[in-house]
Design a protein around this motif. Structure first.
Motif, mmCIF file in Angstrom:
data_model
loop_
_atom_site.group_PDB
_atom_site.id
_atom_site.type_symbol
_atom_site.label_atom_id
_atom_site.label_comp_id
_atom_site.label_asym_id
_atom_site.label_seq_id
_atom_site.Cartn_x
_atom_site.Cartn_y
_atom_site.Cartn_z
ATOM 1 N N ALA A 73 0.838 -1.211 0.000
ATOM 2 C CA ALA A 73 0.000 0.000 0.000
ATOM 3 C C ALA A 73 0.868 1.255 0.000
ATOM 4 N N ALA A 74 1.937 1.244 0.774
ATOM 5 C CA ALA A 74 2.841 2.399 0.801
ATOM 6 C C ALA A 74 3.487 2.593 -0.567
ATOM 7 N N GLY A 75 3.926 1.502 -1.186
ATOM 8 C CA GLY A 75 4.538 1.594 -2.513
ATOM 9 C C GLY A 75 3.577 2.135 -3.554
ATOM 10 N N LEU A 76 2.331 1.683 -3.498
ATOM 11 C CA LEU A 76 1.326 2.185 -4.440
ATOM 12 C C LEU A 76 1.045 3.664 -4.218
ATOM 13 N N SER A 77 1.004 4.071 -2.965
ATOM 14 C CA SER A 77 0.784 5.484 -2.657
ATOM 15 C C SER A 77 1.943 6.337 -3.179
ATOM 16 N N LEU A 78 3.157 5.861 -2.983
ATOM 17 C CA LEU A 78 4.332 6.584 -3.478
ATOM 18 C C LEU A 78 4.339 6.630 -5.006
ATOM 19 N N ALA A 85 11.673 1.071 -3.496
ATOM 20 C CA ALA A 85 12.166 0.588 -2.204
ATOM 21 C C ALA A 85 11.061 -0.132 -1.434
ATOM 22 N N GLU A 86 9.878 0.447 -1.386
ATOM 23 C CA GLU A 86 8.768 -0.191 -0.658
ATOM 24 C C GLU A 86 8.300 -1.466 -1.357
ATOM 25 N N LEU A 87 8.208 -1.408 -2.673
ATOM 26 C CA LEU A 87 7.711 -2.553 -3.430
ATOM 27 C C LEU A 87 8.709 -3.705 -3.466
ATOM 28 N N SER A 88 9.939 -3.460 -3.047
ATOM 29 C CA SER A 88 10.970 -4.492 -2.978
ATOM 30 C C SER A 88 10.990 -5.201 -1.629
ATOM 31 N N HIS A 89 10.167 -4.756 -0.698
ATOM 32 C CA HIS A 89 10.201 -5.333 0.646
ATOM 33 C C HIS A 89 9.856 -6.822 0.579
ATOM 34 N N PRO A 90 10.647 -7.679 1.231
ATOM 35 C CA PRO A 90 10.421 -9.124 1.132
ATOM 36 C C PRO A 90 9.072 -9.606 1.683
ATOM 37 N N ASP A 91 8.477 -8.879 2.604
ATOM 38 C CA ASP A 91 7.193 -9.313 3.156
ATOM 39 C C ASP A 91 6.074 -9.295 2.124
ATOM 40 N N LEU A 144 -0.956 -12.422 -1.219
ATOM 41 C CA LEU A 144 -1.544 -12.975 -2.437
ATOM 42 C C LEU A 144 -1.575 -11.939 -3.559
ATOM 43 N N LEU A 145 -0.975 -10.784 -3.327
ATOM 44 C CA LEU A 145 -0.986 -9.694 -4.318
ATOM 45 C C LEU A 145 0.393 -9.452 -4.926
ATOM 46 N N ARG A 146 1.188 -10.511 -5.012
ATOM 47 C CA ARG A 146 2.528 -10.370 -5.592
ATOM 48 C C ARG A 146 2.449 -9.834 -7.013
ATOM 49 N N ASP A 147 1.445 -10.266 -7.779
ATOM 50 C CA ASP A 147 1.313 -9.792 -9.156
ATOM 51 C C ASP A 147 1.122 -8.281 -9.198
ATOM 52 N N GLN A 148 0.314 -7.758 -8.296
ATOM 53 C CA GLN A 148 0.097 -6.313 -8.228
ATOM 54 C C GLN A 148 1.396 -5.584 -7.873
ATOM 55 N N ALA A 149 2.164 -6.179 -6.967
ATOM 56 C CA ALA A 149 3.432 -5.565 -6.563
ATOM 57 C C ALA A 149 4.425 -5.545 -7.731
ATOM 58 N N PHE A 150 4.523 -6.655 -8.454
ATOM 59 C CA PHE A 150 5.431 -6.697 -9.611
ATOM 60 C C PHE A 150 5.004 -5.680 -10.670
ATOM 61 N N TYR A 151 3.700 -5.588 -10.914
ATOM 62 C CA TYR A 151 3.204 -4.638 -11.909
ATOM 63 C C TYR A 151 3.502 -3.200 -11.485
ATOM 64 N N ALA A 152 3.251 -2.884 -10.216
ATOM 65 C CA ALA A 152 3.547 -1.541 -9.707
ATOM 66 C C ALA A 152 5.046 -1.268 -9.761
ATOM 67 N N MET A 153 5.853 -2.285 -9.462
ATOM 68 C CA MET A 153 7.306 -2.131 -9.544
ATOM 69 C C MET A 153 7.710 -1.776 -10.976
ATOM 70 N N GLY A 154 7.117 -2.448 -11.949
ATOM 71 C CA GLY A 154 7.415 -2.139 -13.347
ATOM 72 C C GLY A 154 7.068 -0.705 -13.693
ATOM 73 N N ARG A 155 5.927 -0.240 -13.222
ATOM 74 C CA ARG A 155 5.527 1.146 -13.486
ATOM 75 C C ARG A 155 6.513 2.124 -12.842
ATOM 76 N N ALA A 156 6.953 1.828 -11.615
ATOM 77 C CA ALA A 156 7.915 2.704 -10.942
ATOM 78 C C ALA A 156 9.248 2.690 -11.686
ATOM 79 N N GLN A 157 9.665 1.516 -12.133
ATOM 80 C CA GLN A 157 10.925 1.422 -12.878
ATOM 81 C C GLN A 157 10.835 2.157 -14.209
ATOM 82 N N ARG A 191 11.256 -6.923 -16.933
ATOM 83 C CA ARG A 191 11.353 -8.115 -16.074
ATOM 84 C C ARG A 191 10.242 -8.123 -15.028
ATOM 85 N N SER A 192 9.948 -6.971 -14.469
ATOM 86 C CA SER A 192 8.887 -6.886 -13.460
ATOM 87 C C SER A 192 7.526 -7.195 -14.069
#
Length: 94
Positions: free
Chosen positions: A24-29, A40-46, A51-64, A75-76
């Motif tokens: 949620a913090a990564g998406l807000s940022l 940095a937030e979207l890379s957190h191991p937790d 069950l939302l790893r796909d959303q995190a990878f997609y958001a990571m791609g957008r940030a990258q 890759r993300s």
């Protein structure tokens, strides 16, 4: 908003709840165009405990993409599409 979300995460470290707080913090940022902080937030191991790893990878791609890291973003996006029952397959591959 992101600092409040992150502040709640340490209360339950190494858990899905912590992962959701970091997601949620990564998406807000990301919405605030603070791409490096979002990565940095979207890379957190937790986040991998959720069950939302796909959303995190997609958001990571957008940030990258926002950081002009095209290869890392690709890759993300592929990782997002590869997640079982991914809800972001179509957006990640367009």
């Amino acid at each position: 908003m992101a600092p409040r979300l992150i502040a709640g995460a340490p209360a339950d470290p190494a858990s899905a709840a912590s992962g959701l707080a970091h997601l949620a913090a990564g998406l807000s940022l990301l919405d605030s165009r603070r791409h490096a902080e979002a990565v940095a937030e979207l890379s957190h191991p937790d986040i991998q405990r959720t069950l939302l790893r796909d959303q995190a990878f997609y958001a990571m791609g957008r940030a990258q993409e926002g950081l002009a890291q095209g290869e890392a973003a690709a890759r993300s996006f592929l990782a997002a599409a590869a997640e079982p029952a991914s809800g972001v397959v179509c957006p990640a591959l367009t």
